[in-house]
Motif scaffolding. Structure first.
Motif, PDB file in Angstrom:
ATOM      1  N   LEU A 167      -8.439  -6.858   7.146  1.00  0.00           N
ATOM      2  CA  LEU A 167      -9.740  -7.123   6.527  1.00  0.00           C
ATOM      3  C   LEU A 167     -10.843  -6.305   7.188  1.00  0.00           C
ATOM      4  N   ARG A 168     -10.465  -5.611   8.254  1.00  0.00           N
ATOM      5  CA  ARG A 168     -11.409  -4.772   8.997  1.00  0.00           C
ATOM      6  C   ARG A 168     -12.663  -5.553   9.372  1.00  0.00           C
ATOM      7  N   GLN A 218       0.134  -9.887   0.481  1.00  0.00           N
ATOM      8  CA  GLN A 218       0.437  -9.318   1.799  1.00  0.00           C
ATOM      9  C   GLN A 218       0.504 -10.417   2.875  1.00  0.00           C
ATOM     10  N   LEU A 227       0.827  -1.202   0.000  1.00  0.00           N
ATOM     11  CA  LEU A 227       0.000   0.000   0.000  1.00  0.00           C
ATOM     12  C   LEU A 227       0.865   1.257   0.000  1.00  0.00           C
ATOM     13  N   ALA A 254      -8.292  -0.579   0.075  1.00  0.00           N
ATOM     14  CA  ALA A 254      -7.551  -1.005   1.267  1.00  0.00           C
ATOM     15  C   ALA A 254      -7.895  -0.130   2.463  1.00  0.00           C
ATOM     16  N   SER A 255      -8.164   1.135   2.205  1.00  0.00           N
ATOM     17  CA  SER A 255      -8.433   2.062   3.297  1.00  0.00           C
ATOM     18  C   SER A 255      -9.868   1.998   3.780  1.00  0.00           C
ATOM     19  N   ALA A 282     -11.995  -0.753   3.371  1.00  0.00           N
ATOM     20  CA  ALA A 282     -12.543  -2.116   3.443  1.00  0.00           C
ATOM     21  C   ALA A 282     -13.245  -2.362   4.774  1.00  0.00           C
TER      22      ALA A 282
END
Lengths: 376, 85
Positions: free
Chosen positions: B18-19, B42, A310, A372-373, A375
Motif C-alpha cells: 500500500l506504500r 493479493q 501483477l 500498483a507501481s 500507489a
C-alpha cells in the motif's frame, strides 16, 4: 537462480507440441476460414486430457504445475489462437469451480470439465459493460429455491459450444457468480459471426430472460463475485493468454525464418539483407522477453505469491503488444504472400489484435500496473 | 504462541504493497479506501502462502481482513483449527 524446465515439464511441452502439430496446425487455416471450430478437435483435446490441465487427478485432470500449463498454452498459441482460447476460457471456469466451489459443486462439474465432456465459458462482458467489467446490468433475484437471472452477455468465447457458463450478475447490487447450465429455462444462446480475428472462437451472446438457476449453483458467496471469483479467473485467463501470445509470436518467428531462408530478392536470400536481419533480431528479442515474463509469472503463480497478479498482468501486457509487433513484422517480411492464406502469418496477425483486447485490454493492464507501481 | 511475529509480517506486507507508513493494528484498510479488488485477492494469496492456511468461502468476510489485528486474529483461529484437527 535457474531458468530451466524440469524433465517432467519438458516432457509435457513435447507432448503438447506434438499434439498441436498433428491435430491443430494442419487444419487451422480451414476452420479459421469457416469460422466453425471442429467438434472432433474439441473432443480430441478432451481425450488427450488437455481440457483438464488444472484439475486434480482425483477429478480426472492432469494437475499440471503452472509452468507446464503455460507451456501448454504456448504450444496451442503457436498453432491457433482460437484453439488456445478454448483452453483459456474452459480453464477459467474450471479453476473457479476448483477454488470457490462447494464439495457438491466440485463433484458435480469437475469430472466432466476435466474430461472435456462438457465445455465451459466465462460470461462477464455485456453489451454495455466491457472494460468497465463490474458495471453489470444483468441482475439476479432469489425466488424460493432458485435465482432468476435477467440481462444479456456478449462476446462470450466458445459460448456456442459451452455446456456450462460462469455468469456474473448483480444480486442486491453486488456482483455474484452463478453456474448456469446450457438448456436452463430462460437462457438463449446466439452465435456472433463473423469476427475479424480468432474467427473460430465460437463467440456467442447470451440472453437471460428470467433464466432459472438453482440456488445451489451460486459460486462462492453472494456479493463476492467480482472481488474474488472474477478477479481470480481473469488472472488465470491473463496467464493463459500471455503464454498464448508467446506461442503466437514464436509461430510468426518460425514462419519468417523459414521464409527468409528460401526467398531471394535482389540476387540474395532475404536473410542476407540487413534490414531483414534487424526485423528478425527485434522479433527474437521480443519473443524471448515475453517468454521470460511468463516464466516469472508462472513461478510466482506456482508458489502462490501475491506478486503473481501483477507479474501476470505485466506478462499479458507485454506479450499481447509483442504478439502484435512480431506478427506485423512477419506479414511485412512475407510481403504480399503474408497477406494471403497460403501462409499462417496473416491469421496470426489478425488474432494478435484480439490479444490486446481480451482478458483486460492493454489499457486495463496499464492501469493495473501503473496503479500498483505508483500507489502511495 | 505470540501473535507479534504474525502481526509484523502482516503489517510489513500491507505497508509494502500500500506504500504507506506502518499501519496501526486496528486501522481499517477497507474503510480507508486503500484496498481495490485486486489487492483484496493479493491479501488472500499472502495469508495462504505466508501462514500455510486455506482461505475458504466462508472466511471471505471483511471482518477477517480489515486490519492488521483482524488478519492476525483470523490466522490464529485458522492455525488453531488446523492444529486441533
Amino acid at each position: 537462480m535457474k531458468i530451466e524446465l524440469t524433465d517432467q515439464q519438458r516432457e509435457n511441452q513435447q507432448r503438447f507440441q506434438a499434439f498441436v502439430e498433428r491435430e491443430v496446425m494442419p487444419r487451422a487455416e480451414v476452420y479459421d476460414e469457416s469460422g466453425v471450430f471442429p467438434d472432433d478437435l474439441a473432443l480430441a483435446m478432451g481425450r488427450a486430457g488437455h481440457l483438464g490441465a488444472l484439475a486434480p487427478v482425483e477429478y480426472g485432470g492432469l494437475d499440471l504445475d503452472m509452468i507446464s500449463f503455460g507451456l501448454q498454452n504456448e504450444a496451442y498459441g503457436r498453432g491457433c489462437a482460437s484453439a488456445r482460447s478454448l483452453l483459456t476460457v474452459h480453464n477459467m471456469v474450471l479453476a473457479s469451480v476448483l477454488r470457490w466451489g462447494s464439495a457438491a459443486q466440485k463433484a458435480r462439474w469437475l469430472p466432466g470439465l476435466a474430461a472435456g465432456q462438457s465445455l465451459a465459458a466465462f460470461a462477464l462482458s455485456e453489451p454495455e459493460s466491457g472494460s468497465d467489467a463490474n458495471s453489470l446490468q444483468t441482475y439476479a433475484v432469489l425466488e424460493g429455491d432458485h435465482y432468476s437471472l435477467h440481462g444479456s452477455k456478449k462476446w462470450i468465447t466458445f459460448g456456442q459450444l459451452a455446456g456450462l457458463f460462469l455468469v456474473f450478475a448483480k444480486l442486491h447490487g453486488k456482483t455474484t457468480a452463478f453456474l448456469v447450465e446450457r438448456g436452463s429455462p430462460g437462457l438463449a444462446v446466439e452465435a456472433i459471426s463473423p469476427m475479424g480475428g480468432c474467427r473460430a472462437a465460437m463467440l456467442a451472446e447470451l440472453r437471460l430472460d428470467g433464466c432459472r438457476v438453482p440456488a445451489a449453483n451460486l459460486l462462492g458467496r453472494p456479493g463476492l463475485g467480482w472481488t474474488y471469483v472474477a478477479n481470480a479467473a481473469l488472472d488465470n485467463g491473463r496467464y493463459s493468454v500471455a503464454w498464448g501470445c508467446v506461442g503466437l509470436a514464436q509461430g510468426c518467428l518460425e514462419a519468417s525464418l523459414a521464409y527468409v531462408n528460401r526467398r531471394r530478392q535482389f540476387g540474395a536470400l532475404l536473410r542476407e539483407h540487413q534490414l531483414i536481419q534487424a526485423m528478425v533480431a527485434d522479433m527474437v528479442a521480443g519473443v524471448e522477453a515475453a517468454r521470460l515474463l511468463c516464466f516469472k509469472a508462472g513461478y510466482l503463480q506456482e508458489i502462490g505469491d501475491p506478486g503473481a497478479i501483477l507479474a501476470t498482468s505485466l506478462a499479458k501486457y507485454f506479450g499481447a503488444q509483442n504478439a502484435a509487433r512480431v506478427s506485423g513484422a512477419a506479414v511485412q517480411i512475407h510481403g504480399a504472400n503474408g497477406f494471403s492464406r497460403v501462409f499462417p502469418v496473416h491469421r496470426h496477425w489478425r488474432d494478435a489484435k484480439v490479444m490486446e483486447i481480451i482478458e483486460g485490454s492493454t489499457q486495463i493492464q496499464q492501469m493495473i500496473i501503473g496503479r500498483a507501481s505508483a500507489a502511495g | 504462541m505470540s501473535e507479534a511475529p504474525t502481526k509484523k509480517k502482516i503489517a510489513s506486507f500491507l505497508a509494502r504493497h500500500l506504500r504507506t507508513a506502518e499501519l496501526d493494528g486496528d486501522e481499517d484498510i477497507f474503510a480507508a479506501g486503500l484496498v481495490n479488488s485486486l489487492f483484496a485477492m493479493q491479501i488472500v494469496l499472502f495469508v495462504e502462502k505466508e501462514f500455510s492456511v486455506t482461505v475458504e468461502n466462508d472466511d471471505l468476510q471483511l471482518d477477517n481482513f480489515r486490519s492488521v489485528n483482524a488478519i492476525a486474529g483470523f490466522v490464529a483461529r485458522k492455525q488453531a483449527a488446523l492444529a486441533a484437527s
